[in-house]
Write a protein that holds these residues in place. Structure first.
Motif, PDB file in Angstrom:
ATOM      1  N   ALA A  81       0.903  -1.347  -0.047  1.00  0.00           N
ATOM      2  CA  ALA A  81      -0.176  -0.258  -0.281  1.00  0.00           C
ATOM      3  C   ALA A  81       0.734   0.983  -0.137  1.00  0.00           C
ATOM      4  O   ALA A  81       0.377   2.358  -0.920  1.00  0.00           O
ATOM      5  N   CYS A  82       2.380   1.340   1.103  1.00  0.00           N
ATOM      6  CA  CYS A  82       2.911   2.439   0.794  1.00  0.00           C
ATOM      7  C   CYS A  82       3.626   2.693  -0.550  1.00  0.00           C
ATOM      8  O   CYS A  82       4.133   3.631  -1.011  1.00  0.00           O
ATOM      9  N   GLN A  83       4.056   1.578  -0.894  1.00  0.00           N
ATOM     10  CA  GLN A  83       5.123   1.884  -2.725  1.00  0.00           C
ATOM     11  C   GLN A  83       4.043   1.865  -3.320  1.00  0.00           C
ATOM     12  O   GLN A  83       4.424   3.254  -3.946  1.00  0.00           O
ATOM     13  N   PHE A  84       2.882   1.467  -3.341  1.00  0.00           N
ATOM     14  CA  PHE A  84       1.718   1.916  -4.585  1.00  0.00           C
ATOM     15  C   PHE A  84       1.070   3.818  -4.501  1.00  0.00           C
ATOM     16  O   PHE A  84       1.259   4.865  -5.213  1.00  0.00           O
ATOM     17  N   PHE A  85       0.979   3.953  -3.081  1.00  0.00           N
ATOM     18  CA  PHE A  85       1.225   5.503  -2.631  1.00  0.00           C
ATOM     19  C   PHE A  85       2.181   6.813  -3.102  1.00  0.00           C
ATOM     20  O   PHE A  85       1.657   7.555  -3.463  1.00  0.00           O
ATOM     21  N   LEU A  86       3.589   6.387  -2.713  1.00  0.00           N
ATOM     22  CA  LEU A  86       4.452   6.238  -3.437  1.00  0.00           C
ATOM     23  C   LEU A  86       5.103   6.590  -3.902  1.00  0.00           C
ATOM     24  O   LEU A  86       5.612   8.120  -4.810  1.00  0.00           O
ATOM     25  N   GLY A  87       5.123   5.386  -4.732  1.00  0.00           N
ATOM     26  CA  GLY A  87       5.618   5.828  -6.019  1.00  0.00           C
ATOM     27  C   GLY A  87       4.423   6.012  -7.156  1.00  0.00           C
ATOM     28  O   GLY A  87       4.791   6.199  -8.368  1.00  0.00           O
ATOM     29  N   THR A  88       3.172   5.772  -6.619  1.00  0.00           N
ATOM     30  CA  THR A  88       1.858   7.464  -8.163  1.00  0.00           C
ATOM     31  C   THR A  88       2.226   7.896  -7.763  1.00  0.00           C
ATOM     32  O   THR A  88       2.498   8.932  -9.238  1.00  0.00           O
ATOM     33  N   LEU A  89       2.388   8.795  -6.650  1.00  0.00           N
ATOM     34  CA  LEU A  89       2.954   9.927  -6.173  1.00  0.00           C
ATOM     35  C   LEU A  89       4.025  10.836  -7.337  1.00  0.00           C
ATOM     36  O   LEU A  89       4.800  11.633  -7.996  1.00  0.00           O
ATOM     37  N   ALA A  90       5.516   9.903  -7.000  1.00  0.00           N
ATOM     38  CA  ALA A  90       6.192  10.458  -7.581  1.00  0.00           C
ATOM     39  C   ALA A  90       7.153   9.958  -8.709  1.00  0.00           C
ATOM     40  O   ALA A  90       6.566  11.017  -9.404  1.00  0.00           O
ATOM     41  N   ALA A  91       6.061   8.176  -8.919  1.00  0.00           N
ATOM     42  CA  ALA A  91       6.283   9.117 -10.789  1.00  0.00           C
ATOM     43  C   ALA A  91       5.097   9.318 -11.316  1.00  0.00           C
ATOM     44  O   ALA A  91       5.913  10.182 -12.474  1.00  0.00           O
ATOM     45  N   TYR A  92       4.561   9.826 -10.621  1.00  0.00           N
ATOM     46  CA  TYR A  92       3.535  10.982 -11.677  1.00  0.00           C
ATOM     47  C   TYR A  92       4.237  12.402 -11.433  1.00  0.00           C
ATOM     48  O   TYR A  92       3.942  13.197 -12.578  1.00  0.00           O
TER      49      TYR A  92
END
Length: 273
Positions: A81-92
């Protein structure tokens, strides 16, 4: 001459592939045999040997595997869950926004891929002790909640989204977060699936860091619990140990068999060969 050489090369490659396959499958085959047969047949391979589930019952009753499974489920869910949340924002941000130092920051993210987690164990343990988190599930998860690989994978996927979709969404009055939620994330579902399977598999099997940072049954995942169970010097049969091993690795094996096609297709769509 060339045809005979090609045939010989093909035969050698096939023989080598079969040899490697047999070497790989033998330990698994032995574990399955001993787990489903009485202890008397650990080294006595008879096709008429009786089948039994008693080894699994003994293993389950000899250690708190129910707690280990619960801890592992909470751990992999928290990390993912944390990887999806942080990864999505950073990748965007890396894919669609221009800001000073973007290339430098993205290079630093990629450098994380070159750093082995084992190198940072001492520093990570000092940090967890300073935060008073030793022997907790968050202590196991914290070093992994930001994944350079996840950010890179999602960023590459987001960059393939046509900018015309951004402009159309903005005309409709969508905010930046609305565009991310309604445009980018739905189009990146195959990438999320592929990365999710890799993340869950990796952290389900992770052993060294959980072994160091946990001390009690309430926080140990299945890998650490299994190692402690198999190390007990109390005359436990190999059949029981192998039953426990299959029991802990079984969920991953079943998940792979069920989602094998989706797993391969997701990586192909994500651009990973």
């Amino acid at each position: 001459m060339n045809r005979s050489a090609f045939s010989l090369d093909r035969v050698l490659n096939t023989a080598a592939a079969w040899a490697l396959g047999i070497v790989w499958i033998l330990p698994l085959a032995y574990a399955v045999w001993t787990a489903f047969h009485p202890a008397a047949y650990e080294a006595h391979f008879v096709l008429t040997a009786p089948l039994t589930l008693e080894n699994f019952v003994k293993a389950w009753q000899s250690a708190p595997f129910a707690r280990y499974f619960l801890n592992t489920f909470i751990l992999v869910t928290l990390i993912l869950a944390c990887q999806f949340f942080l990864g999505t924002l950073a990748a965007y941000a890396f894919a669609r926004f221009k800001f000073p130092g973007r290339s430098i920051f993205f290079t630093l993210v990629l450098l994380q891929l070159l750093v082995m987690p084992d190198i940072l164990i001492v520093e990570n343990y000092k940090t967890m002790r300073m935060l008073d988190l030793v022997d907790t599930i968050p202590a196991i998860a914290l070093p992994y909640i930001a994944s350079g690989f996840g950010i890179f994978l999602l960023r590459q996927t987001f960059m393939t989204v046509p900018k015309e979709l951004d402009e159309a969404a903005r005309v409709e009055g969508a905010s930046f977060m609305g565009i991310l939620w309604k445009v980018y994330i739905p189009l990146a579902k195959p990438t999320y699936l592929a990365y999710g399977l890799v993340s869950v598999s990796h952290h389900w099997n992770n052993f060294l860091w959980p072994l160091i940072v946990t001390n009690s049954v309430d926080t140990r995942p299945v890998t650490v619990g299994l190692s402690i169970f198999s190390a007990i010097d109390s005359g436990i049969e190999w059949s029981v140990i192998n039953a426990a091993t299959l029991m802990t690795s079984g969920p991953l094996l079943i998940a792979f068999l069920l989602f094998q096609r989706q797993f391969v297709q997701s990586f192909m769509r994500a651009g990973i060969k």
